[in-house]
Scaffold this active site. Structure first.
Site: not given
Length: 1734
Positions: A565, A882-883, A1241, A1311, A1454, A1513
């Site tokens: 266009d 596969d390469d 020793d 000792d 409560d 509470d």
């Protein structure tokens, strides 16, 4: 010509079909191979004269038969069919046998032997088949030969068998025309197993000591007759019925029918049991049968005589000709059946019964029979028992088919239905089911209807889309983009506005357009559909456009058709091209203007080069537009010819534009490669079978189907398919369809199932199916991977081969077939109603994602290409899965080799990708490398990938970066040293702290990649040179090869040395570096000769290594690796360039490595192991460690020859090596500034002082695994003490000497002193700690001015000679040293102040610690660890609760849990009026806010009025939005108490306890657990219990005690004189006024009492208690800063809720020296901050 010898065996084999026919007539089956085996190998070993070639001698056959039919373990049941067939052939020889069989002599007619009396001798006994003892009858003096009546002995025309006899039995043949009778002594007794053939063929036999008992039948003449079991019947019963263990019921029924019809004797019962049962089963049946014997009282008996009489285990002496004998036999059969039934009862297994379900096409009647059979088989219940009908009915309903079971469950009055009713109803439902044809027709009809609806919807959408497109295209006049609003307004052309009565067609007034006379009438013609109207540059309307030119371009991997266009200023994309930028622009069209966004910048590869371009994204544009912007960059030329418009480039070539995604931009940096194989190339036409584009899917024709072996313990795994989006399912659907069409996928039914994961391809909307085979991989046997290593794969490519061909096999794994037995392993779910698939699919080829697929394919391709390698030895063929890489020396050889390779691959069934093929080129890409002119390069794409990675933020991102960069480490000199700061951050559990060192290393690696050189390919025909250098524990090297006069690098190598080698001197580190790099270089040199060049004389070090530094294992390893003269040679010492690691042109200064090692072997140069002649002291040291009374004691001592200088006990558990080090260190400390000879020793202490100590220090006191060495602190103390004596000699002596030398006496005394000190003296850990810590000796003390002032106040004296202060006879430790010591001690023990003080007091420290108690308190208080863990000792005074001023105004609420919860009531909601103490409690089933609001509105409000204050509470039922919203609407002030502080709600909490205690007592007294029923009594008690003021809640609320009725007083007249209601209310009001006011005043007085506040102030640091601590988690968190306070609570920074003062404790922070000073200013809103202390 010779003649062949015909034998009976060969004769039967030649007429084998006749032999099989004869065996079939005997109801048996024989096999040729076993026929030959038995005849030639088995029967000759029986010792009866059977020849290996067989015989038709009937006597020998019968003897073999008796051996085969022998009872017990000596029989041969498997040979029964074969000997029976031999016997049949001998008796009735076929025509081909008759010439080999001698004719039979006709027996003379003799009279049958009549029964005689039994023998008086005892019968012989047999373990398994005891002989029957004949009944004792008088023997006639003379046997009667002829009958008295003179009649015939036997009716020759009768078909009945001869009469039953006691000793003998006459037999007749089948025709009844001959009789035979012989004595029992002529023929041996037949075997217990008999057959009907014996009645025709066996000669009669009788035993003088036994009587034969056979199955009895009543003949026509009323006599008992014997009909023996047929061997074929026994064989068929054995093989055609399940074993007794498998199905006891069926075998029991068979035996029962045999016992009923055949009436076998005792012997035949044993024969029947021995044939049909195993030994263990038979013993179990006999045992159960003997248990069923009943005594005279009708109950089971255990008397042996009665049990043996009824059911004998040995052959009884029953006379079956008498009624008594037959009764015994009948009882025996009954007991035998009872034993079979009892032994066949298996343990109850209802799971097996539940596993019986109705099949899809199984009728209910058949299913019921199977269900009943399961009940009989797996349970002791009889399904026919009416008592079990309910259980059978329920199992029938629940285990029926789903559709039948659901309808049966909905039956009305199901309980009254019998099992027969249920079966009839199930049959009715079953018969009304759809037939397969009806179901198929219904599915087909529904599919057609669905397809019709879909087609209609698509047509409707297509029509709507066409109408919308045509409508938009007709309205669109121009596409103009402008960045400025005034340009847009200036370019617009508005349509002239019409008046109300003006015609739109002729512009005249007075009529409208529909009534215009100038408007043409008649039928409307077809409206021309223009796809786009373009504007010229000035915005005017152009002429009718020509045919639209279009160009198909590739955008993001998808073909997109662009409309050229020239009127569009910018190019447009209609679909989402990816990320959009923030930039937008106005687009003006015929219907108005609209703002659209731009795409981000894209690299576009045009014909003129690479440009950066951004498209305009217009979704509602009918076509993508190619505007003037790209046309200008393309230098496009539009030619208008007869065939239409053509768009070409500046050179006349067709235009192609490629738009790339952001992640693919790195490919634009790559240089232009050679053109790929085009569709018109001759390579495609010459080798059509080698390419995937022309040859289709490959199939390796030479490879057999693969069988995948499973692990021994593997079981099938079934994982359901994950949910899949519709887009993903539609994306992988074409791939599944293609694989189904190619036969790679097939439908299946398998117990294995793994999910399918659709993975979206980057930059596209396409998906590819990926199967998650991880669980299958776990259950498949592992195989050794033989895939080549890419690291050294190219070592086999010589530099002389410079022409390359690279092929990538397409769908390589699919070329290998899977064996049908292995295909079910890889099944997955797939549903596609359109294709008629709903179930599982599996792979017929090797799938991707399977762990062994690369190895299996690599090995298969190697085998197939082996011939090609042999036929083309001049070519180099490398294969990585596969390469494939093919290399040749010339272009012609490369072309010929490529043709041969393509032809071979095509014939073998492999297919290569033509799009990825690189054929006969001098520069190719293989495995990420760029191969060119015998060198390998890093591709630009690989570099850009690493360079484009952002800075890592997590350990995972860092590992990804190191993995990507590590692939390129061969091109980076010193990569290991560069990446050293990065590797520690990748370890698990390490804090990821990215600092400047890491950033520097990160940038250096990137910079090194940009300057990566080219590396030559290894040439295995030339020697290699390895230049090695080492620096700070990192080995670096470069592997080179000569190329003319230059050295060409092959690889750069680098590696970090292990901790042990890193601590060696530089010369030895070079040896380790060479060994490490030699091993890595071997992967590239493939064992070829290697010359090592380094700046050290390594060869001499390796040949004569210093044993003080190297262990034997390392020495052997280095010598074996580096002294291989055939492969490794050392060059001259060279100086290397640090940058290139290559030799410098100038010679470096040589050095002697052995001399340097000799100088650096120890810590003190004058340290010797020979005695010093003029020594001041000669001491002996020893350490002892031994077990005494289960505890290891230890001690150390320093002595002379005659006296003990120092001896001390060491802590329990101290090793002997540690004790030796402590003793030697103590001797060195005491000999400070003197000449000392010290004997020990201990080889460990001696070697540590002379050799190993310096080695340990150099490598950081770490082992080869990187861990700390043992006795670290003692070794450090010894190394420091070595420098204290003026001269020192440490001498090693033998321990436990018996001589009288000074050395022996001193060692024995040391000792002995060490052992005595360990036993007698208690260990002093505090003194030991101080003595072992050399910095805390007086020589290190430094006193500050504050210390000196304190010392003068104490009156301490200063010791001038020793340089420290003395107080109370002890050296004074300065304040700073005291703090460090006590702080270290506290960090080791974390003891409190009192415990540490008691420990120090008891230890009797040799030092006076200055300010010890004050410092100790400060250390304990400032410890953060203790503050987080230790409990708080602070006590907060009791507070005052606010109460209401009248009843009903202030409540506390409560929930409390009450167990057990009857009728679903588990909770109790308690309301307590704080003024009166009145309690209301309601049992509830849930603890929710809805319950609280309901009780508040329905119970509390109607009876007590609206509360003003509620306290609770922080439970979820009270803090929820529902409860708080109700309170806000009602105007209630809801006060939430401090969390985890029950005292804040003390009144209701105490009431909870009271109610629970009362309910517990009431339930115990009443003997019921229904606490809901007893709750009113508990409430009555609580409401009438006096409170703290002596009044009950009832009295406070109602002004009087509750009315009590005396039920024992019948006179109720006093109650009738009650005052009026009005008077009662007035009195009540007066009482309430008199009670409530004083009570409210009392409560008010409590509030006025002073409350002791908590000590915390704003700005303090506090620790906050952690209420819910996990395992090994501190109980305090913080510290936090206090922001607000109340008398009982406070608010801290970082926690939103108020915290009770009892839940915090003060945090002691170390004093901070103020660096700022705060001053007030005149402005009250300003302060002045000044740096520095005030």
């Amino acid at each position: 010509m010779g003649q062949t010898v015909t034998t009976p065996l060969s004769l039967t084999l030649e007429h084998w079909e006749d032999v099989q026919r004869i065996a079939s007539n005997q109801s048996v089956d024989v096999k040729k191979r076993r026929w030959v085996t038995f005849c030639s190998a088995e029967w000759p070993t029986f010792g009866v004269g059977w020849p290996q070639d067989g015989t038709f001698n009937l006597d020998i056959i019968l003897q073999v038969k008796s051996k085969v039919f022998s009872p017990g373990p000596h029989g041969h049941p498997d040979q029964v069919p074969y000997i029976v067939t031999w016997e049949a052939i001998a008796y009735e020889p076929p025509p081909w046998v008759k010439p080999f069989v001698s004719p039979k002599l006709s027996p003379s007619p003799t009279a049958p032997i009549l029964p005689s009396g039994p023998s008086t001798q005892p019968p012989p006994r047999s373990a398994l088949y005891p002989a029957l003892t004949p009944s004792i009858k008088p023997r006639p003096s003379k046997p009667q030969v002829l009958s008295d009546n003179g009649g015939p002995l036997i009716d020759l025309l009768s078909e009945d068998p001869p009469p039953y006899g006691g000793q003998g039995l006459s037999s007749s043949d089948g025709d009844g025309d001959r009789e035979e009778a012989t004595s029992t002594s002529e023929i041996p007794a037949p075997s217990p197993i008999v057959s009907r053939l014996r009645g025709k063929r066996d000669p009669p036999a009788a035993d003088s000591t036994t009587s034969r008992a056979f199955p009895l039948r009543l003949g026509g003449n009323g006599q008992l007759q014997y009909w023996p079991f047929s061997s074929s019947d026994l064989y068929n019963w054995k093989n055609n019925n399940p074993s007794f263990s498998e199905d006891p019921g069926k075998l029991t029924a068979l035996i029962e029918s045999v016992l009923t019809t055949h009436q076998p004797t005792w012997d035949d019962c044993q024969q029947l049991l021995g044939t049909l049962l195993t030994g263990e089963e038979k013993q179990r049946v006999l045992l159960e049968a003997r248990k069923a014997v009943r005594g005279n009282d009708g109950r089971p008996t255990q008397l042996p005589n009665e049990v043996d009489a009824a059911f004998p285990l040995e052959r009884p002496d029953w006379d079956y000709t008498t009624q008594r004998g037959r009764n015994h036999l009948v009882l025996y059969r009954q007991l035998l059946l009872a034993g079979l039934q009892n032994a066949g009862r298996s343990p109850t297994n209802l799971a097996k019964v539940k596993g019986i379900t109705q099949g899809p096409n199984e009728s209910p009647s058949a299913f019921l029979e199977r269900l009943k059979e399961a009940y009989r088989r797996y349970t002791p219940y009889d399904p026919e028992d009416p008592g079990q009908e309910t259980n059978v009915s329920m199992s029938f309903i629940w285990q029926s088919a789903p559709d039948i079971g659901r309808k049966l469950e909905r039956l009305e009055d199901l309980k009254s239905k019998t099992l027969g009713d249920l079966v009839r109803e199930a049959e009715r439902i079953f018969n009304k089911r759809e037939t397969p044809e009806e179901r198929e027709e219904r599915v087909r009809r529904e599919t057609e209807e669905k397809e019709e609806r879909r087609r209609a919807e698509e047509e409707q959408k297509e029509k709507e889309r066409d109408r919308r497109r045509h409508r938009e295209m007709s309205k669109l006049l121009a596409t103009v983009v402008s960045g400025q609003r005034q340009d847009r307004q200036g370019g617009e052309r508005r349509r002239p506005q019409l008046d109300k009565d003006q015609c739109a067609y002729c512009k005249e007034k007075g009529h409208w357009a529909k009534d215009c006379p100038k408007k043409p009438r008649g039928p409307r013609g077809p409206r021309p559909q223009t796809s786009l109207l373009t504007l010229d540059d000035q915005g005017g309307q152009g002429q009718e456009p020509p045919p639209e030119p279009r160009i198909t371009l590739t955008v993001g991997g998808q073909p997109v058709t662009f409309l050229v266009d020239t009127g569009a200023q910018h190019s447009v994309l209609t679909q989402n091209p990816g990320p959009l930028s923030d930039r937008s622009a106005w687009v003006q069209g015929a219907t108005g203007g609209k703002r659209y966004r731009w795409t981000t910048d894209r690299k576009v590869h045009l014909a003129t080069g690479k440009v950066t371009h951004s498209f305009l994204h217009v979704p509602d544009c009918p076509y993508p537009l190619l505007g003037r912007d790209l046309l200008t960059k393309l230098k496009a030329q539009i030619h208008f010819e007869g065939s239409g418009a053509q768009v070409v480039g500046p050179k006349g070539q067709p235009l192609q534009v490629l738009t790339l995604n952001l992640e693919d931009e790195y490919r634009l940096y790559e240089t232009s490669a050679e053109p790929e194989v085009s569709p018109g190339s001759t390579w495609l036409s010459d080798f059509p079978q080698a390419w995937a584009e022309t040859g289709g899917m490959g199939l390796a024709v030479r490879q057999a189907p693969l069988i995948i072996p499973l692990k021994a313990t593997s079981t099938p795994v079934s994982i359901k398919q994950y949910p899949m989006s519709q887009e993903a399912k539609l994306g992988i659907k074409p791939h599944i369809q293609r694989l189904l069409d190619q036969g790679i996928l097939v439908p299946c039914q398998s117990p294995w199932n793994t999910p399918l994961l659709p993975v979206k391809k980057p930059g596209t909307n396409d998906y590819r199916p990926v199967q998650d085979l991880r669980e299958v991989n776990k259950r498949v046997e592992d195989i050794h991977p033989t895939v080549p290593n890419p690291y050294n794969l190219l070592s086999g490519l010589p530099p002389s081969h410079r022409w390359y061909t690279v092929l990538d096999l397409k769908d390589a794994f699919f070329c290998l077939r899977l064996h049908p037995t292995s295909q079910p392993l890889f099944a997955f779910e797939w549903r596609d109603p359109g294709m008629g698939i709903s179930g599982q699919l599996t792979w017929t080829r090797l799938p991707q994602g399977f762990k062994n697929s690369p190895t299996l394919f690599d090995e298969a391709l190697h085998r197939d290409l082996a011939d090609f390698r042999i036929q083309h030895p001049d070519l180099i063929l490398l294969q990585y899965v596969d390469d494939i890489l093919l290399a040749a020396t010339s272009e012609l050889d490369c072309q010929q080799g490529t043709r041969a390779l393509l032809l071979t691959l095509g014939n073998l069934g492999y297919r290569a990708s033509a799009k990825k093929a690189q054929l006969c080129q001098k520069q190719v890409k293989y495995l990420g490398y760029l191969l060119k002119e015998g060198q390998r390069w890093l591709t630009e794409a690989r570099k850009e990938t690493v360079m484009g990675q952002p800075t890592p933020k997590t350990p995972r991102q860092l590992r990804e970066f190191l993995g990507t960069a590590g692939f390129c480490r061969l091109w980076i000199p010193g990569f290991a040293e560069m990446a050293a700061p990065l590797y520690p951050l990748t370890k698990t559990g390490t804090l990821f702290n990215w600092g400047p060192d890491q950033q520097k290393a990160y940038q250096e690696i990137k910079q090194a990649l940009l300057t990566a050189p080219a590396l030559g390919l290894p040439d295995l025909t030339k020697p290699f040179e390895l230049f090695v250098d080492e620096k700070q524990g990192y080995a670096k090297g470069v592997l080179t090869q000569k190329l003319g006069p230059w050295r060409r690098p092959v690889a750069y190598l680098s590696k970090k040395l292990d901790p042990v080698a890193a601590g060696w001197p530089p010369c030895l580190r070079m040896v380790a570096a060479i060994a490490v790099l030699r091993k890595d270089a071997g992967k590239l040199t493939m064992g070829q000769p290697l010359v090592i060049l380094a700046p050290h004389a390594v060869e001499a070090l390796v040949k004569q290594p210093p044993d003080r530094w190297l262990s034997n294992a390392r020495m052997t390893h280095y010598q074996a690796m580096l002294l291989d003269t055939d492969r490794v040679q050392f060059g001259p010492v060279v100086a290397l360039n640090p940058a290139t690691l290559l030799p410098l042109p100038e010679e470096g200064a040589p050095h002697d490595c052995l001399e340097i090692l000799a100088e650096t072997h120890g810590t003190r140069p004058d340290l010797t192991d020979q005695p010093i002649p003029d020594a001041d002291h000669t001491w002996y040291t020893d350490g002892s460690s031994f077990l005494q009374e289960g505890q290891r004691k230890a001690g150390a001592a320093v002595t002379t020859e005659t006296e003990v200088i120092w001896a001390r006990a060491l802590p329990a558990g101290t090793s002997a090596q540690r004790a030796e080090l402590i003793a030697l260190t103590q001797a060195l400390k005491m000999a400070e500034g003197k000449r000392l000879n010290v004997y020990t020793d201990s080889r460990y202490a001696f070697a540590t002082a002379h050799i190993h100590g310096e080695i340990y220090r150099r490598r950081g006191l770490l082992t080869s695994e990187g861990r700390e060495i043992k006795n670290k602190s003692e070794i450090l103390a010894l190394l420091k003490a070595l420098f204290l004596p003026k001269r020192l000699s440490i001498i090693h002596c033998l321990g436990h000497q018996k001589g009288d030398s000074a050395e022996a006496r001193g060692n024995r005394l040391a000792d002995q002193a060490a052992r005595e000190a360990a036993i007698k003296t208690p260990p002093d850990t505090s003194t030991l700690l101080i003595e072992d810590s050399t910095p805390y000796t007086p020589a290190y003390f430094h006193y500050t001015e504050t210390d000196l002032k304190k010392l003068r106040e104490l009156g301490a004296t200063y010791n001038q000679s020793k340089g420290y202060w003395v107080f109370q006879g002890k050296p004074v430790m300065p304040d700073q040293f005291v703090f460090e010591l006590l702080d270290s001690l506290h960090r080791l023990t974390h003891l409190g102040y009192q415990k540490m003080k008691a420990l120090l007091d008891r230890g009797e420290s040799p030092y006076y610690m200055l300010n010890r108690d004050k410092t100790l308190q400060y250390v304990a208080d400032s410890c953060t660890v203790c503050a987080q863990v230790n409990a708080s000792k602070a006590k907060i005074g009791a507070g005052v609760r606010v109460r209401g001023h009248r009843p009903g105004s202030h409540w506390e609420i409560d929930f409390t849990e009450v167990k057990p919860g009857l009728y679903g009531y588990k909770y109790l909601l308690v309301f307590v009026d704080t003024f009166s103490g009145w309690v209301e409690a309601f049992p509830t089933k849930r603890e929710t806010a809805r319950v609280v609001s309901k009780k508040l509105l329905e119970e509390i409000f109607p009876r007590f009025g609206m509360p003003q204050v509620l306290g609770s509470d922080n439970g979820p039922a009270f803090t929820s939005q529902v409860s708080q919203s109700v309170a806000d609407l009602l105007g209630i002030d809801w006060k939430l108490h401090c969390a985890y502080r029950p005292q804040s709600s003390g009144q209701v909490e105490r009431m909870n306890r009271t109610i629970k205690e009362t309910l517990t007592k009431l339930t115990l007294a009443a003997g019921t657990r229904d606490w809901v029923l007893l709750l009113p009594l508990a409430l009555y008690r609580a409401r009438n219990t006096p409170g703290p003021h002596g009044l009950t809640p009832y009295e406070i609320l109602y002004g009087a005690p509750p009315p009590l009725v005396n039920f024992h007083d019948p006179d109720m007249s006093e109650l009738t004189n009650s005052p009026s209601l009005q008077a009662h209310l007035q009195a009540l009001q007066t009482v309430q006024r008199e009670i409530w006011k004083p009570l409210a005043e009392a409560y008010r007085d409590q509030l006025d009492q002073p409350v002791i506040p908590h000590p915390f102030r704003i700005g303090d640091s506090v620790w906050v208690r952690r209420h819910q601590t996990k395992n090994l988690e501190p109980r305090w968190k913080g510290p936090y800063t206090v922001l607000l306070t109340t008398p009982t609570a406070l608010k801290v920074d970082g926690i939103s809720a108020w915290i009770h003062a009892a839940h915090v404790k003060a945090a002691t922070t170390p004093p901070i020296k103020p660096s700022w000073r705060v001053q007030r200013s005149q402005n009250p809103l300003k302060i002045r901050l000044t740096r520095g202390a005030p």
